[in-house]
Design a protein around this motif. Structure first.
Motif, PDB file in Angstrom:
ATOM      1  N   SER A   1       0.822  -1.207   0.000  1.00 40.98           N
ATOM      2  CA  SER A   1       0.000   0.000   0.000  1.00 40.98           C
ATOM      3  C   SER A   1       0.860   1.263   0.000  1.00 40.98           C
ATOM      4  O   SER A   1       0.371   2.346  -0.338  1.00 40.98           O
TER       5      SER A   1
ATOM      6  N   VAL B   1       0.843   3.084  -3.222  1.00 42.68           N
ATOM      7  CA  VAL B   1      -0.427   3.639  -3.703  1.00 42.68           C
ATOM      8  C   VAL B   1      -0.905   4.701  -2.721  1.00 42.68           C
ATOM      9  O   VAL B   1      -1.579   4.391  -1.735  1.00 42.68           O
TER      10      VAL B   1
ATOM     11  N   VAL C   1      -6.761  -2.548  -7.290  1.00 44.81           N
ATOM     12  CA  VAL C   1      -5.326  -2.330  -7.450  1.00 44.81           C
ATOM     13  C   VAL C   1      -4.789  -3.245  -8.548  1.00 44.81           C
ATOM     14  O   VAL C   1      -5.302  -4.346  -8.768  1.00 44.81           O
TER      15      VAL C   1
END
Length: 243
Positions: free
Chosen positions: A185, A188, A231
């Motif tokens: 993560s 992102v 994603v």
């Protein structure tokens, strides 16, 4: 197992927890050791093979009291594999170990006991993608149990010896599952929560992730809404469901 109307068709419990007063069917078939999970840290990860024959249930955290240093520092997660060809008469066919990431990978302040696994999805026989999260970071890890030791007949299976932080798994003749990170993560910026606890693999490069807002209750939610992120992985998952 639960019917579409919410009726419990069958509940599987550890052998020491037959629940004789339950008002629904119960079969105490799981290894007794799973009765020693940490409070509120049970099977948060459940994955089903594409043919519907096998189910994989993974604990959220290591077993052993987090108040004891030898267990608080443990990275060992246990998984049970079930033959669910007949969902109302499942059979335990395997029990395996996997390792969470070291807390130091998250930060110097991250406690090992707070690293947890949430949700999993199947991609190939004995291969799962699992959500791992700690403070401020969520990883997707591809966990491969195909070469891991089946503990069902191991002399230490019924003890917490594997969970002790100083345990030498090789010395105990145990091979844990291999694991590698496939998504972070931190790559992102749009993912602004570390409570990602839902996972669905849509195709070899696309995964849907959802947060757990605990129904808007508790001290850690702050009214956070339920959200879903799509994603895209840098590399396709391989193998992927027979491809």
């Amino acid at each position: 197992m639960v019917a579409t109307n919410g009726r419990v068709l069958m509940r599987y419990t550890p052998t020491s927890k037959p629940l004789p007063k339950a008002t629904y069917p119960v079969k105490a078939i799981l290894p007794e050791i799973f009765a020693h999970r940490r409070d509120n840290k049970g099977f948060e990860n459940l994955a089903l093979s594409a043919d519907g024959k096998f189910a994989y249930a993974l604990l959220q955290t290591p077993m052993g009291a987090a108040a004891e240093a030898r267990y608080a520092a443990s990275r060992v997660i246990r998984m049970v594999k079930l033959d669910v060809s007949n969902p109302l008469d499942a059979k335990v066919v395997g029990e395996y170990l996997a390792l969470t990431s070291p807390a130091a990978e998250y930060s110097a302040k991250q406690k090992q006991e707070k690293i947890s696994w949430s949700d999993a999805d199947w991609i190939a026989p004995d291969k799962l993608v699992v959500i791992e999260h700690g403070k401020g970071w969520v990883k997707l890890r591809l966990v491969d149990f195909s070469e891991a030791t089946n503990l069902l007949k191991h002399p230490d299976e019924s003890s917490l010896r594997f969970e002790e932080a100083i345990a030498d798994l090789a010395g105990l003749k145990v091979q844990a599952a291999s694991a590698r990170e496939v998504f972070s993560s931190r790559d992102v910026p749009g993912i602004d929560t570390d409570k990602l606890e839902g996972l669905v693999i849509l195709d070899p490069v696309t995964i849907a992730l959802s947060n757990d807002n605990d129904f808007g209750l508790g001290s850690n939610t702050n009214g956070e809404p339920s959200r879903i992120w799509l994603v895209h992985l840098a590399q396709p998952l391989a193998p992927f469901r027979g491809q």
